[in-house]
Design a protein around this motif. Structure first.
Motif, PDB file in Angstrom:
ATOM      1  N   UNK A  46       0.860  -1.183   0.000  1.00  0.00           N
ATOM      2  CA  UNK A  46       0.000   0.000   0.000  1.00  0.00           C
ATOM      3  C   UNK A  46       0.896   1.233   0.000  1.00  0.00           C
ATOM      4  N   UNK A  47       0.598   2.171  -0.899  1.00  0.00           N
ATOM      5  CA  UNK A  47       1.368   3.412  -0.987  1.00  0.00           C
ATOM      6  C   UNK A  47       0.517   4.546  -0.422  1.00  0.00           C
ATOM      7  N   UNK A 230      -2.701   4.846  -2.762  1.00  0.00           N
ATOM      8  CA  UNK A 230      -3.529   5.670  -1.876  1.00  0.00           C
ATOM      9  C   UNK A 230      -2.768   6.945  -1.541  1.00  0.00           C
ATOM     10  N   UNK A 231      -2.228   7.580  -2.554  1.00  0.00           N
ATOM     11  CA  UNK A 231      -1.332   8.722  -2.384  1.00  0.00           C
ATOM     12  C   UNK A 231      -2.045  10.055  -2.319  1.00  0.00           C
ATOM     13  N   UNK A 232      -3.373  10.066  -2.478  1.00  0.00           N
ATOM     14  CA  UNK A 232      -4.070  11.335  -2.575  1.00  0.00           C
ATOM     15  C   UNK A 232      -3.938  11.908  -3.977  1.00  0.00           C
ATOM     16  N   UNK A 233      -4.366  13.164  -4.136  1.00  0.00           N
ATOM     17  CA  UNK A 233      -4.353  13.805  -5.440  1.00  0.00           C
ATOM     18  C   UNK A 233      -3.183  14.747  -5.634  1.00  0.00           C
ATOM     19  N   UNK A 234      -3.447  15.885  -6.336  1.00  0.00           N
ATOM     20  CA  UNK A 234      -2.354  16.791  -6.699  1.00  0.00           C
ATOM     21  C   UNK A 234      -2.638  18.242  -6.351  1.00  0.00           C
ATOM     22  N   UNK A 453      -2.620  -3.393 -10.257  1.00  0.00           N
ATOM     23  CA  UNK A 453      -2.670  -1.996  -9.804  1.00  0.00           C
ATOM     24  C   UNK A 453      -4.079  -1.640  -9.349  1.00  0.00           C
ATOM     25  N   UNK A 454      -4.164  -1.221  -8.100  1.00  0.00           N
ATOM     26  CA  UNK A 454      -5.424  -0.813  -7.497  1.00  0.00           C
ATOM     27  C   UNK A 454      -5.257   0.603  -6.956  1.00  0.00           C
ATOM     28  N   UNK A 455      -6.370   1.280  -6.727  1.00  0.00           N
ATOM     29  CA  UNK A 455      -6.288   2.635  -6.186  1.00  0.00           C
ATOM     30  C   UNK A 455      -7.531   2.936  -5.366  1.00  0.00           C
ATOM     31  N   UNK A 456      -7.394   3.869  -4.434  1.00  0.00           N
ATOM     32  CA  UNK A 456      -8.510   4.262  -3.572  1.00  0.00           C
ATOM     33  C   UNK A 456      -8.251   5.657  -3.020  1.00  0.00           C
ATOM     34  N   UNK A 457      -9.279   6.243  -2.426  1.00  0.00           N
ATOM     35  CA  UNK A 457      -9.154   7.574  -1.837  1.00  0.00           C
ATOM     36  C   UNK A 457      -9.058   8.655  -2.894  1.00  0.00           C
ATOM     37  N   UNK A 481     -10.908   1.465  -0.378  1.00  0.00           N
ATOM     38  CA  UNK A 481      -9.706   0.973   0.270  1.00  0.00           C
ATOM     39  C   UNK A 481      -9.884  -0.469   0.709  1.00  0.00           C
ATOM     40  N   UNK A 482     -11.000  -0.761   1.341  1.00  0.00           N
ATOM     41  CA  UNK A 482     -11.282  -2.132   1.772  1.00  0.00           C
ATOM     42  C   UNK A 482     -11.399  -3.077   0.574  1.00  0.00           C
ATOM     43  N   UNK A 483     -12.093  -2.615  -0.460  1.00  0.00           N
ATOM     44  CA  UNK A 483     -12.245  -3.452  -1.655  1.00  0.00           C
ATOM     45  C   UNK A 483     -10.879  -3.761  -2.261  1.00  0.00           C
ATOM     46  N   UNK A 484     -10.038  -2.737  -2.387  1.00  0.00           N
ATOM     47  CA  UNK A 484      -8.715  -2.938  -2.966  1.00  0.00           C
ATOM     48  C   UNK A 484      -7.909  -3.929  -2.145  1.00  0.00           C
ATOM     49  N   UNK A 485      -7.962  -3.793  -0.821  1.00  0.00           N
ATOM     50  CA  UNK A 485      -7.237  -4.720   0.035  1.00  0.00           C
ATOM     51  C   UNK A 485      -7.691  -6.152  -0.147  1.00  0.00           C
ATOM     52  N   UNK A 486      -8.990  -6.344  -0.223  1.00  0.00           N
ATOM     53  CA  UNK A 486      -9.533  -7.694  -0.407  1.00  0.00           C
ATOM     54  C   UNK A 486      -9.150  -8.267  -1.771  1.00  0.00           C
TER      55      UNK A 486
END
Length: 496
Positions: A46-47, A230-234, A453-457, A481-486
């Motif tokens: 997780x990043x 899960x790095x956020x945006x810009x 590659x997954x992403x969330x947030x 986030x939970x979906x990506x982890x699963x």
């Protein structure tokens, strides 16, 4: 060559995080050209150590995966700790305890209205259906407690679940409890460890990350099940903001973290992801010098410019008010004016307390004239504007004002003491980024998932457009986030 160092969040202290995160700058990658060392393998990497990242890591660990979190700063410094801790959700046990009624269809309708019908329909429907389980999961897994729900004006209604606890704002309390859960599950968190590239095979399947630590040492980490971004945006990257949104927006003060520099874009570009909604962003009112946040208090009085005149319909959400301010008011300063009839409403009281705690100016007067004089506003103009506004509200003609006030129940400004709160339109987060599937998989330009590659947030795009109902970003972060982890855990076990 030593391994990347693991930093203990609890050693740094959450109070220090909230106090200092806003002043932190991204760490320089001193040795990007150095030969990378192959290090320990994981099932899931997780990043980013915000709400989405921690939800992903906890869920993956609970599914039996070997997980690690990499965070570029010395402590969690993303948007979560600056958030009010507000979750937008329906069909929750909290609503049921308060006998509050709502439906998924009504919720979905409101979400789509606020996004101007441009939010992804399938993801928005999924959000509505899973929002209640997000609240339940935070309660059961992380021990989150909730304040009583307060009925809000449209579009908030009775869906605002606010994190309760000693730490302020609520996002700081959320961060602490989620990190406590991460620690209890023995999930390693590598602080001061900046992911400088995503690793992939020739077929563009993501296989891991390359990390540089605070000593400039570079290490490759493999991720059998995939990497969750899960790095956020810009929003703190002025070059990107200017490129996608324009220069007037780039001058807005930052409401959230100032270390979110667009890694959701820079780390993924070589994989040809499908970027959407890149010119869209979340904004909100803020007193920039002190960071006092009045948020939804914009709907409890009137809004005036420095010349004392109203400039927007007070039905506008706090997001819309802030987004429009730099274009309407070049200097990007205005005032919220309220009277004493609303100061005990929990929503307003909380915002007043924020101003007092931050030592932000509040201009108070027994009369409208006294208040205006203290605020440095044209006294006669403000007195006349307030009178015209009150007369129209009493006559049921508020919608005929210029600009109109189309609130269902506009608030009168007639009982002293009166208060004026200076504020600016501030930048909170960006809505643009790689589009995802319902399984949090990042899509490429051919609308096919990029394997691994997954992403969330705030790192993703497609769910929000123009605006959202307050509390939607934290809720979405937990959901995907939970979906990506699963999903990443399944992939590591060969089941995805």
């Amino acid at each position: 060559m030593t391994q990347v160092k693991r930093r203990s969040f609890l050693k740094c202290g959450l109070a220090g995080t909230v106090a200092t995160a806003a002043s932190l700058l991204p760490m320089a990658a001193h040795a990007q050209s150095a030969e990378a060392k192959q290090n320990q393998d994981y099932d899931v990497i997780v990043v980013g150590c915000g709400c989405a990242g921690m939800a992903a890591a906890i869920e993956a660990a609970d599914k039996g995966a070997k997980v690690a979190i990499f965070e570029k700063m010395s402590r969690p410094a993303g948007n979560t700790i600056f958030a009010g801790g507000h979750f937008n959700a329906t069909n929750t046990y909290v609503q049921k305890q308060q006998n509050m009624k709502d439906t998924l269809d009504d919720f979905y309708k409101d979400m789509m209205i606020v996004s101007q019908q441009r939010g992804d329909q399938a993801l928005t429907r999924q959000y509505c259906e899973m929002s209640g389980s997000a609240i339940q999961w935070l309660t059961d897994t992380c021990g989150i407690k909730w304040k009583p729900i307060v009925e809000e004006v449209f579009p908030g209604r009775n869906r605002g679940h606010v994190v309760d606890g000693k730490l302020k704002p609520g996002g700081a309390q959320l961060s602490k409890q989620m990190l406590d859960t991460v620690k209890a599950k023995k999930i390693p968190v590598f602080f001061e460890s900046k992911v400088i590239s995503l690793l992939n095979d020739p077929a563009l399947r993501v296989t891991g990350v390359r990390v540089v630590d605070e000593d400039g040492e570079v290490t490759d980490y493999a991720a059998k099940g995939g990497v969750i971004l899960c790095t956020g945006g810009f929003h703190a990257n002025k070059e990107m903001v200017c490129r996608y949104m324009g220069g007037d927006v780039a001058w807005m003060p930052i409401r959230g973290s100032n270390v979110l520099q667009g890694e959701n874009i820079t780390l993924t570009q070589h994989l040809f992801p499908k970027y959407v909604n890149m010119n869209q962003f979340h904004a909100g009112p803020i007193h920039g010098p002190t960071r006092a946040n009045p948020s939804t208090m914009v709907n409890y009085g009137i809004l005036v410019k420095n010349d004392g005149t109203r400039f927007l319909d007070e039905v506008e959400t706090y997001v819309s008010v802030a987004q429009k301010m730099p274009k309407i008011i070049p200097e990007n300063w205005a005032f919220i004016i309220i009277d004493s009839q609303v100061v005990d409403i929990p929503t307003v009281k909380t915002r007043i307390d924020r101003y007092k705690r931050a030592k932000a100016p509040i201009y108070e007067g027994a009369t409208v004239a006294e208040m205006a004089e203290k605020a440095g506003l044209p006294v006669d103009t403000v007195v006349n504007v307030v009178k015209e506004y009150n007369d129209a509200v009493k006559a049921g003609k508020a919608a005929t004002l210029t600009p109109p006030n189309t609130l269902e129940k506009p608030r009168l400004i007639e009982k002293g003491p009166f208060m004026a709160f200076p504020f600016q339109g501030g930048m909170t987060a960006t809505f643009g980024g790689p589009k995802i599937t319902a399984k949090s998989e990042v899509l490429n330009t051919e609308d096919k998932p990029i394997p691994g590659l997954y992403a969330a947030g705030n790192a993703i795009g497609g769910i929000f457009y123009s605006d959202y109902i307050v509390g939607s970003q934290l809720t979405a972060a937990v959901i995907w986030g939970r979906i990506a982890g699963e999903e990443a855990a399944k992939r590591a076990n060969g089941k995805a």
